[in-house]
Design an enzyme around this catalytic site. Structure first.
Site, mmCIF file in Angstrom:
data_model
loop_
_atom_site.group_PDB
_atom_site.id
_atom_site.type_symbol
_atom_site.label_atom_id
_atom_site.label_comp_id
_atom_site.label_asym_id
_atom_site.label_seq_id
_atom_site.Cartn_x
_atom_site.Cartn_y
_atom_site.Cartn_z
ATOM 1 N N CYS A 79 0.909 -1.255 0.034
ATOM 2 C CA CYS A 79 -0.041 0.001 0.147
ATOM 3 C C CYS A 79 0.838 1.275 0.114
ATOM 4 C CB CYS A 79 -1.078 0.087 1.095
ATOM 5 S SG CYS A 79 -2.331 1.246 1.038
ATOM 6 N N HIS A 167 -3.652 -5.150 0.808
ATOM 7 C CA HIS A 167 -3.258 -5.650 2.010
ATOM 8 C C HIS A 167 -3.165 -6.972 2.132
ATOM 9 C CE1 HIS A 167 -2.637 -1.762 4.186
ATOM 10 N NE2 HIS A 167 -3.441 -1.529 3.545
ATOM 11 N N GLU A 169 -2.282 -9.103 4.372
ATOM 12 C CA GLU A 169 -2.137 -9.703 5.867
ATOM 13 C C GLU A 169 -3.381 -9.614 6.343
ATOM 14 O OE1 GLU A 169 -1.267 -4.993 6.002
ATOM 15 O OE2 GLU A 169 -0.945 -6.648 4.506
#
Length: 510
Positions: A79, A167, A169
């Site tokens: 990002c 993202h 994660e």
């Protein structure tokens, strides 16, 4: 040092999640603020640049020199990290025409690219940015896109550097773990040997190397997971030269003092129990303000602990159960280290007693602490114990603290906690307890009017305690507990259930 991935933090709310995902791959990683980026060493196999609430177009936004890493080890910008790499090389990062937040789908994927190998067309990812990369610099190649984001992922020709504007994660990115595996294991070449057993062996060796052969170590035990796992690690390293001190402040749960001491005895730990309850009651007399209670308990604990610790000849070290979130939260991405959780450590004892500090768990997240505890043989009742506040029942008794009110709360709390276990609900709850309120209510018992105290049951579900939702316990269970408390605990005639989430409320009432 084990192989590791370095994470440079630019202030994203997701930075700890990146670390958690990498640790789940059995690879060690560390988070460092971009302002304190470490030098590149042989053990650093790759670097992840985190997201950020900032815009690269803002002159005050993070803009570190990354030349020490680029081209030398694999780098993944996430990002803001991806936008920063493009911006520094002359690309155009502009406000997104449509705010790119929430679920998106990768419709253009270079499935032969090592970073994206195995990802399926249409793979769901999570976007969270106001800016977007409109034009890539020369030498940057697009490797994935979405219907709204032309450059969802890119690589730099000639070096193992990549950027993604989503993202991986977060769980909303359904194949994020695969992408992280591709980067960490396949591209960075990490061995996936960061296991609980590996940690135990390496930490025991490190402790034996660090602590002198005649040095004695003092550890304040609480009966909780962190201090107990720290004790087992130190005991394995130095045996009876570890001196555990378990202070009964009179504010523990019912029968907890005796139960914890017995558990430590079974484990073979060298632990001394200290009943200082009267000293704490004296210090708390007349106090009703929560912060004053906490300070009085903290001062008294230091006095008691200091007195008992001085009885240990040859003490050189103070051991603490500090874990990795405490370490991360004590460092600001905007500058030098600042203390956020002073209450976690034992006041000013290290300086006051001229002791060195040893923190064997400071590299571990909470779930990893439990995994290490399991590998060390810590009993289930300690390993999976709910978090319990340091000030104990003092912050669950609103108003004056007296031995009588503590006794009432201990009995009610024991009924609630035992009931959770009896109904197989204990492990479904992050934290639970009973609050004794500073009010009385009218009731009827038999044909007699009563005017007695009120308690509130509190149970929450959570992952890390940072946010929490009230636990949706079965009505039948709540009715059973309410009836049992009112019938068996003299002085209580009303039970209520707290249905507040965090935020806006906190888990504890004080």
């Amino acid at each position: 040092m084990p192989q590791q991935i370095l994470i440079l933090d630019f202030g994203s709310q997701y930075t700890q999640l990146i670390a958690r995902r990498i640790r789940e791959l059995n690879v060690y990683c560390e988070i460092h603020p971009f302002t304190h980026a470490p030098a590149l060493t042989e053990d650093i196999r790759g670097v992840v640049l985190s997201g950020s609430p900032c815009s690269v177009r803002d002159p005050e936004s993070p803009n570190p020199d990354l030349s020490a890493y680029l081209g030398r080890v694999p780098v993944l910008g996430v990002c803001y990290g991806a936008q920063l790499l493009a911006h520094q090389s002359g690309g155009d990062v502009l406000p997104a025409t449509i705010r790119e937040y929430g679920r998106a789908h990768l419709t253009h994927i270079n499935q032969h690219h090592p970073l994206l190998r195995g990802l399926t067309p249409g793979s769901q990812v999570w976007m969270s940015h106001g800016d977007t990369i409109k034009t890539l610099p020369e030498g940057f190649l697009t490797i994935a896109g979405t219907p709204d984001v032309q450059v969802a992922a890119y690589e730099i020709e000639g070096q193992p550097t990549f950027g993604i504007q989503f993202h991986p994660e977060v769980t909303h990115s359904t194949e994020g773990k695969l992408l992280m595996h591709n980067f960490v294991v396949d591209i960075c070449g990490c061995d996936q040997d960061w296991t609980p057993e590996h940690f135990v062996d390496s930490m025991v060796a490190s402790l034996q190397h660090t602590i002198g052969p005649d040095d004695q170590v003092i550890l304040g035990l609480s009966g909780g997971v962190d201090s107990s796992v720290a004790a087992l690690l130190l005991h394995r390293a130095i045996g009876p030269r570890l001196h555990g001190i378990f202070v009964d402040n009179g504010l523990l749960r019912k029968d907890e003092y005796e139960g914890v001491l017995e558990a430590y005895k079974v484990l073979g730990l060298n632990v001394r129990g200290v009943d200082a309850s009267q000293e704490f009651y004296t210090a708390l007399a007349g106090l009703t303000d929560p912060e004053q209670k906490r300070k009085a308990i903290g001062r008294t604990f230091i006095e008691v602990f200091d007195r008992e610790a001085h009885k240990v000849d040859g003490a050189r070290w103070l051991a603490q159960g500090t874990i990795y979130p405490d370490v991360i939260e004590s460092v600001s991405v905007k500058g030098p280290a600042v203390t956020i959780k002073s209450h976690h450590n034992v006041g000013g004892l290290p300086e006051k007693m001229n002791l060195k500090v040893v923190e064997p768990l400071r590299a571990l997240f909470k779930d990893e602490v439990r995994e290490v505890g399991d590998a060390l043989g810590l009993p289930h009742n300690i390993l999976h114990r709910h978090p319990f506040p340091g000030p104990g029942l003092a912050i669950r008794i609103l108003g004056d603290i007296t031995p009588e009110r503590v006794h009432i709360l201990q009995k009610a709390d024991a009924i609630f906690i035992d009931g959770l276990r009896e109904y197989d609900l204990y492990d479904q709850v992050w934290q639970a307890g009973v609050m004794l309120l500073p009010i009385h209510s009218v009731g009827v018992m038999g044909d007699e009017r009563t005017y007695e105290q009120v308690v509130a049951l509190r149970a929450v579900t959570s992952v890390d305690g940072m946010t929490a939702d009230w636990a949706h316990l079965p009505y039948e269970f709540l009715a059973h507990i309410s009836n049992k408390i009112i019938n068996q605990v003299r002085g209580i005639n009303r039970v209520v259930y707290d249905i507040s989430s965090k935020p806006p409320a906190t888990i504890e009432w004080e």
